[in-house]
Design a protein around this motif. Structure first.
Motif, mmCIF file in Angstrom:
data_model
loop_
_atom_site.group_PDB
_atom_site.id
_atom_site.type_symbol
_atom_site.label_atom_id
_atom_site.label_comp_id
_atom_site.label_asym_id
_atom_site.label_seq_id
_atom_site.Cartn_x
_atom_site.Cartn_y
_atom_site.Cartn_z
ATOM 1 N N VAL A 26 34.563 0.484 31.012
ATOM 2 C CA VAL A 26 36.008 0.333 31.055
ATOM 3 C C VAL A 26 36.622 1.387 30.138
ATOM 4 C CG1 VAL A 26 37.941 -1.218 30.559
ATOM 5 C CG2 VAL A 26 35.819 -2.130 31.510
ATOM 6 N N ILE A 83 38.650 2.468 27.478
ATOM 7 C CA ILE A 83 39.350 1.844 26.353
ATOM 8 C C ILE A 83 39.453 2.826 25.197
ATOM 9 C CG2 ILE A 83 38.644 -0.510 26.935
ATOM 10 C CD1 ILE A 83 36.480 -0.260 24.750
ATOM 11 N N ALA A 127 43.525 -1.341 24.444
ATOM 12 C CA ALA A 127 44.347 -0.960 25.590
ATOM 13 C C ALA A 127 45.784 -1.393 25.320
ATOM 14 C CB ALA A 127 43.827 -1.622 26.865
ATOM 15 N N SER A 128 46.697 -0.797 26.010
ATOM 16 C CA SER A 128 48.083 -1.255 25.915
ATOM 17 C C SER A 128 48.187 -2.617 26.595
ATOM 18 C CB SER A 128 49.019 -0.260 26.605
ATOM 19 O OG SER A 128 48.995 0.989 25.943
ATOM 20 N N GLY A 129 49.011 -3.482 26.008
ATOM 21 C CA GLY A 129 49.133 -4.808 26.602
ATOM 22 C C GLY A 129 49.942 -5.746 25.740
ATOM 23 N N GLY A 189 45.354 -6.957 28.377
ATOM 24 C CA GLY A 189 45.634 -5.556 28.675
ATOM 25 C C GLY A 189 46.445 -5.366 29.941
ATOM 26 N N ASP A 190 47.222 -4.284 29.965
ATOM 27 C CA ASP A 190 47.953 -3.933 31.180
ATOM 28 C C ASP A 190 47.010 -3.566 32.319
ATOM 29 O OD1 ASP A 190 50.320 -4.320 29.815
ATOM 30 O OD2 ASP A 190 50.637 -2.186 29.374
ATOM 31 N N ASP A 191 45.765 -3.269 31.987
ATOM 32 C CA ASP A 191 44.765 -2.943 33.006
ATOM 33 C C ASP A 191 44.193 -4.191 33.673
ATOM 34 O OD1 ASP A 191 43.271 -3.993 30.954
ATOM 35 O OD2 ASP A 191 42.087 -2.183 30.580
ATOM 36 N N GLY A 192 44.682 -5.375 33.264
ATOM 37 C CA GLY A 192 44.213 -6.618 33.874
ATOM 38 C C GLY A 192 43.038 -7.260 33.163
ATOM 39 N N ASN A 193 42.520 -6.601 32.121
ATOM 40 C CA ASN A 193 41.378 -7.140 31.399
ATOM 41 C C ASN A 193 41.816 -7.843 30.117
ATOM 42 O OD1 ASN A 193 39.692 -5.956 33.339
ATOM 43 N ND2 ASN A 193 39.676 -4.020 32.213
ATOM 44 N N VAL A 217 36.613 -8.891 32.298
ATOM 45 C CA VAL A 217 37.214 -8.121 33.389
ATOM 46 C C VAL A 217 37.988 -9.039 34.325
ATOM 47 C CG1 VAL A 217 36.747 -6.629 35.362
ATOM 48 C CG2 VAL A 217 35.438 -6.349 33.261
ATOM 49 N N SER A 232 31.112 0.779 27.251
ATOM 50 C CA SER A 232 32.512 1.184 27.113
ATOM 51 C C SER A 232 32.797 1.662 25.695
ATOM 52 C CB SER A 232 33.437 0.009 27.473
ATOM 53 O OG SER A 232 33.203 -0.439 28.790
#
Length: 220
Positions: free
Chosen positions: A64, A66, A108-110, A132-136, A199, A211
């Protein structure tokens, strides 16, 4: 092109049937359908395999993208994902040993999904969950619970988390969000960050070591 070949789910030939195949416009001697099917399936099993794949090979590690979650460059970590723990638990993350008070960064941003708003029980320790904005989901544990200059295990949340941080706050990747400690059940092992990656949803933890190594290599 092997990727264009359709893989049949089932073949139901008539046992009494005979198969004829054409080659260069001429009729080739018929062969028993049972032998023809065996040869056909053998060929298709090769065609259906993805290029470069090896039967039985383990899947590549999940990586991922990061930010490495610690400021320190001197970090000792090895993959302990899946190791057994007391009570029948499994280790769902990666332990990274580094000096106490090392700043902990948002991977991550979130949005800060949850942090301790009061001093938790000693066995639990200070923890943080970042959505996280990445969905994680990114989980941080064993954050600092000591007052400055002591090892008293009596530190308030302001010594575990970045100043003013609260549930629902937005953070950018690389922002300082907390500080390394040994709260919870980490007093015997020493100060370190326990870090998990889930995830898509909670409960889908992956080994974060690949990662983390990739993120540290990018920073260097």
């Amino acid at each position: 092109d092997a990727s264009r070949v359709a893989c049949p789910l089932a073949l139901r030939p008539d046992r009494k049937a005979r198969l004829s195949v054409a080659a260069k416009g001429s009729e080739v001697t018929a062969m028993p359908i049972r032998l023809a099917v065996v040869l056909m399936l053998a060929g298709m099993s090769v065609a259906c395999a993805l290029p470069g794949s090896r039967p039985g090979a383990p899947p590549p590690p999940r990586v991922v993208g990061i930010v490495f979650p610690l400021v320190a460059d001197s970090v000792r970590f090895t993959s302990g994902f899946g190791d057994g723990r007391d009570g029948g638990r499994l280790h769902k993350g990666q332990d990274m040993f580094c000096p106490r008070w090392t700043p902990v960064l948002a991977a991550a941003s979130g949005t800060v999904d949850w942090i301790a708003t009061k001093r938790p029980k000693k066995e639990k320790g200070y923890e943080l969950l970042l959505r996280g904005d990445d969905g994680n989901l990114y989980f941080y544990a064993h954050l600092n619970n000591d007052n400055p200059g002591t090892r008293d295990d009596a530190g308030a949340p302001r010594y575990a988390f970045a100043r003013g941080l609260k549930n629902g706050d937005r953070v950018a990747a690389g922002d300082v969000i907390a500080y390394v400690g040994d709260s919870g059940n980490a007093a015997r092992s020493g100060p370190h960050l326990h870090f998990e990656i889930h995830v898509g949803k909670w409960g889908s933890a992956i080994d974060p070591a690949p990662s983390l190594r990739a993120a540290l290599a990018r920073r260097r």
